[in-house]
Design a protein around this motif. Sequence first.
Motif, mmCIF file in Angstrom:
data_model
loop_
_atom_site.group_PDB
_atom_site.id
_atom_site.type_symbol
_atom_site.label_atom_id
_atom_site.label_comp_id
_atom_site.label_asym_id
_atom_site.label_seq_id
_atom_site.Cartn_x
_atom_site.Cartn_y
_atom_site.Cartn_z
ATOM 1 N N ALA A 155 47.713 -17.147 -25.929
ATOM 2 C CA ALA A 155 46.882 -16.185 -25.208
ATOM 3 C C ALA A 155 45.933 -15.477 -26.167
ATOM 4 C CB ALA A 155 47.759 -15.179 -24.493
ATOM 5 N N GLY A 175 43.619 -14.632 -16.266
ATOM 6 C CA GLY A 175 45.034 -14.426 -16.008
ATOM 7 C C GLY A 175 45.383 -13.401 -14.956
ATOM 8 N N GLN A 203 46.363 -18.680 -14.063
ATOM 9 C CA GLN A 203 45.827 -18.689 -15.427
ATOM 10 C C GLN A 203 45.480 -20.103 -15.841
ATOM 11 O OE1 GLN A 203 48.474 -17.250 -18.544
ATOM 12 N NE2 GLN A 203 46.760 -16.310 -19.587
#
Length: 582
Positions: free
Chosen positions: A8, A409, A413
Amino acid sequence: MDVFAAGAAIFSYVSNLQNPFQAPVNSTCLPPATTADWAALNQTVGGRLYPGRPWTHHCFSTFDGEPKEQDAEACAHVQKNFFDHFARADAFGSYSVQSYESCIATSEQCELNWLNPADPVAYGEAKHCKQGSVPDYYVDVKGQDDVIAALQFVKERDVPLVIKNTGHDFKGRSSAPGSLALWTHNLNSLKHEPEFVPEDCPSQPAENAITVGAGAIWQHVYEFTASHGLDIAGGADQTVGAAGGWLQGGGHSPLSPVYGMGADRVLQYKVVTVDGVPRTVNACQNPDLFWALRGGGGGTFAVVLEATMKVFPAKSLRVASINWPIDRENVKAMLPMVLEKMTGLASQGWAGYFTPSLGNLILINPLLNFKEAQDTVQPLIDLSVSLGGVSNVTEYPNFLTWFNDYAVGKSGQQDPVGLPHAFVSRLIPEKNHRTTESRAELLDALMNAYDNSDFFQLHMTMPFGFKDTDIKETSVNPIWRSTLYQVILVNVWMYDSTLEDKKAAYAKSTKAINYLRDVTPDSGTYHNEADVHEPSHEAAFWGENYERLLQIKEKYDPTRILDCWHCVGWKGPSSPRFKCYI
């Protein structure tokens, strides 16, 4: 550990950081051409021939055995943006799958630690940056003349050629050691053509369409179409190229249940074939090539410069976000109801993604009204809430608004980039869902696959309910029309893994997908998102269409200038360009 969650990052748009043209690099994979040859090509393409460099090379103090200065500022930029889709797309030496920047088989690489890109151990003095599979040179393509010059060069010098847009490629087809790349990323024009008629096709009806350059990415296409009040069937990741491998390989979409696949919607291509001839390709001109480019695969039949695709008036969306606490037993509890309702959901125009690592099933629907949508998914909501989840149905004014939330997200996502991995997939037909017994068998296979994967996801993005097409007009494997969803499975390795570690990851992925192959023996897989060791890949990717595709390949590229792993008519693994595959 949820290894995908480790990828991420905050998304930001950045510019490409590449060095100007230099003498050939000191590479063990140096193409058989002289410095003078490369300089001549550079002049022919207007000074837009550049040496390829791994995106991460700025962090290292050696490159291909020679000392170099570290560039702290450029290295910090790479580290900060390591998981940024746009930053990777805009840097030639970067790929969505980090392992295709390296030579997987030999560990000649220039990799940072993807668990912590700032980890200095990965690029310290004891670590060496190698060229890996990043092409030695690339042409920043501005038009057909650049393509023609590059094609002539590789034929005369016996240099491997690859085509790269953003490098969002799960099979490494846009990288190859010792190669020259055509970088089409900056062919990113967008044009709305509300009454488009394919050239020299006066009998064809006018269609509302857009024409996109080969480098246009879906984020920008969606922004463009939304500004005109339009929708288009496109990819689920921001930086996938709209006219590249996605479209030429078939192209599944969150809007496929409503509008079909990308291959169903394309009206015309502008290309250069390997004989150096620019061609217009549509139903009336070069119709055999048009058929091949509608599902036969990118980087295989011609170099695409632009594509024209149908668009449609924009629709609002009903979006169901169904969530549960992240836990294996909750996955096993949710899946039986999902499998039971899957055929109905697909028939009603629902599309979406089932992602256990997020504890989420995201579903979108532009056809049902709010009450109809709520009633349809209420049993799934009730089950998820009983497991401790928070679920609801909301409404979005258009596809772009939802997609922007999805990309960051807030509503599902998109998959991360920057990881090395062994990726496999399988298309799951409707017939496997017809009885209690067949669903139980499928559930068992899915849970076994889940247990043998670092990442597991169902892509409910098939054209199952879409009937506005003649499937014989495209070269997409016919199995797609009776498929409800695709399962993708991933196993990863670390930046400093041994060859045995990598082989183990591939073996684990093979074990995982074999559970699904066993219960779907007549199915196949999406060749853009497939196992690099797919058995009987010709049948799995194209089914009954393969022989005709091979004939077209022989016609337009008999010497295999456009060759790539498991593409139609590929030369096979013994070719030096494929030496980095395990």
